[in-house]
Scaffold this motif. Sequence first.
Motif, mmCIF file in Angstrom:
data_model
loop_
_atom_site.group_PDB
_atom_site.id
_atom_site.type_symbol
_atom_site.label_atom_id
_atom_site.label_comp_id
_atom_site.label_asym_id
_atom_site.label_seq_id
_atom_site.Cartn_x
_atom_site.Cartn_y
_atom_site.Cartn_z
ATOM 1 N N ARG A 259 0.852 -1.182 0.000
ATOM 2 C CA ARG A 259 0.000 0.000 0.000
ATOM 3 C C ARG A 259 0.889 1.233 0.000
ATOM 4 N N LEU A 260 0.535 2.206 -0.818
ATOM 5 C CA LEU A 260 1.262 3.471 -0.867
ATOM 6 C C LEU A 260 0.930 4.291 0.372
ATOM 7 N N ARG A 261 1.921 4.943 0.927
ATOM 8 C CA ARG A 261 1.705 5.849 2.067
ATOM 9 C C ARG A 261 1.497 7.255 1.512
ATOM 10 N N PRO A 262 0.250 7.700 1.422
ATOM 11 C CA PRO A 262 -0.028 9.000 0.804
ATOM 12 C C PRO A 262 0.609 10.170 1.538
ATOM 13 N N ASP A 263 0.840 10.030 2.847
ATOM 14 C CA ASP A 263 1.455 11.129 3.593
ATOM 15 C C ASP A 263 2.873 11.416 3.095
ATOM 16 N N VAL A 264 3.592 10.380 2.677
ATOM 17 C CA VAL A 264 4.957 10.563 2.176
ATOM 18 C C VAL A 264 4.922 11.305 0.837
ATOM 19 N N VAL A 265 4.003 10.906 -0.032
ATOM 20 C CA VAL A 265 3.868 11.563 -1.333
ATOM 21 C C VAL A 265 3.398 13.001 -1.143
ATOM 22 N N ALA A 266 2.477 13.209 -0.222
ATOM 23 C CA ALA A 266 1.979 14.567 0.048
ATOM 24 C C ALA A 266 3.086 15.464 0.590
ATOM 25 N N ARG A 267 3.947 14.902 1.456
ATOM 26 C CA ARG A 267 5.057 15.691 1.999
ATOM 27 C C ARG A 267 6.000 16.130 0.874
ATOM 28 N N LEU A 268 6.302 15.205 -0.041
ATOM 29 C CA LEU A 268 7.179 15.532 -1.167
ATOM 30 C C LEU A 268 6.521 16.570 -2.082
ATOM 31 N N ALA A 269 5.232 16.400 -2.323
ATOM 32 C CA ALA A 269 4.505 17.373 -3.148
ATOM 33 C C ALA A 269 4.532 18.754 -2.489
ATOM 34 N N GLY A 270 4.392 18.775 -1.173
ATOM 35 C CA GLY A 270 4.457 20.044 -0.453
ATOM 36 C C GLY A 270 5.819 20.706 -0.568
ATOM 37 N N GLN A 271 6.873 19.892 -0.534
ATOM 38 C CA GLN A 271 8.218 20.433 -0.680
ATOM 39 C C GLN A 271 8.401 21.053 -2.068
ATOM 40 N N PHE A 272 7.868 20.378 -3.097
ATOM 41 C CA PHE A 272 7.948 20.943 -4.448
ATOM 42 C C PHE A 272 7.088 22.199 -4.575
ATOM 43 N N ALA A 273 5.926 22.201 -3.921
ATOM 44 C CA ALA A 273 5.078 23.394 -3.947
ATOM 45 C C ALA A 273 5.798 24.570 -3.291
ATOM 46 N N ASP A 274 6.508 24.311 -2.194
ATOM 47 C CA ASP A 274 7.296 25.362 -1.543
ATOM 48 C C ASP A 274 8.392 25.890 -2.465
ATOM 49 N N LEU A 275 9.045 24.983 -3.191
ATOM 50 C CA LEU A 275 10.075 25.411 -4.145
ATOM 51 C C LEU A 275 9.474 26.290 -5.241
ATOM 52 N N ALA A 276 8.314 25.891 -5.749
ATOM 53 C CA ALA A 276 7.657 26.675 -6.794
ATOM 54 C C ALA A 276 7.297 28.059 -6.275
ATOM 55 N N GLU A 277 6.812 28.125 -5.043
ATOM 56 C CA GLU A 277 6.464 29.419 -4.448
ATOM 57 C C GLU A 277 7.708 30.294 -4.280
ATOM 58 N N SER A 278 8.801 29.690 -3.843
ATOM 59 C CA SER A 278 10.060 30.446 -3.721
ATOM 60 C C SER A 278 10.502 30.983 -5.067
ATOM 61 N N ALA A 279 10.372 30.170 -6.105
ATOM 62 C CA ALA A 279 10.767 30.608 -7.451
ATOM 63 C C ALA A 279 9.882 31.759 -7.933
ATOM 64 N N ARG A 280 8.585 31.674 -7.653
ATOM 65 C CA ARG A 280 7.683 32.774 -8.040
ATOM 66 C C ARG A 280 8.064 34.058 -7.311
ATOM 67 N N ASN A 281 8.351 33.943 -6.020
ATOM 68 C CA ASN A 281 8.712 35.119 -5.227
ATOM 69 C C ASN A 281 10.059 35.700 -5.623
ATOM 70 N N ALA A 282 10.939 34.869 -6.126
ATOM 71 C CA ALA A 282 12.282 35.315 -6.472
ATOM 72 C C ALA A 282 12.430 35.663 -7.952
ATOM 73 N N ALA A 283 11.324 35.678 -8.676
ATOM 74 C CA ALA A 283 11.402 35.888 -10.120
ATOM 75 C C ALA A 283 12.137 37.180 -10.491
ATOM 76 N N GLY A 284 12.019 38.219 -9.693
ATOM 77 C CA GLY A 284 12.678 39.497 -9.998
ATOM 78 C C GLY A 284 14.046 39.639 -9.357
#
Length: 102
Positions: free
Chosen positions: A71-96
């Motif tokens: 069985r897949l542990r969705p919490d692990v996948v969600a944590r990784l997705a959250g880390q990527f979402a944080d990276l995307a947000e940092s990139a958006r904020n740092a665009a300038g």
Amino acid sequence: MMTSVDTDLIRVLADPLRLRIVTLLARETLCTTHLVEETGARQTNLSNHLRVLREAGVVETEPCGRYTYYRLRPDVVARLAGQFADLAESARNAAGNRRACP
């Protein structure tokens, strides 16, 4: 805001067969026999990949008679997705932001 990603987990999921296994397990809990049928991988090879996924905490097992279900542990996948979402947000904020060259 987090700006790093769990590189160990990325390495585990970077393997095409392991990613395929995770994708299949996201849909339903499966035993090794089902995973062999779905992936076409040899049972020995598949078992090794499942061990890596289990040791990384990505999947958990459930014994059922002579079979073991995975069985897949969705919490692990969600944590990784959250880390990527944080990276995307940092990139958006740092665009300038641009560091000047010496």
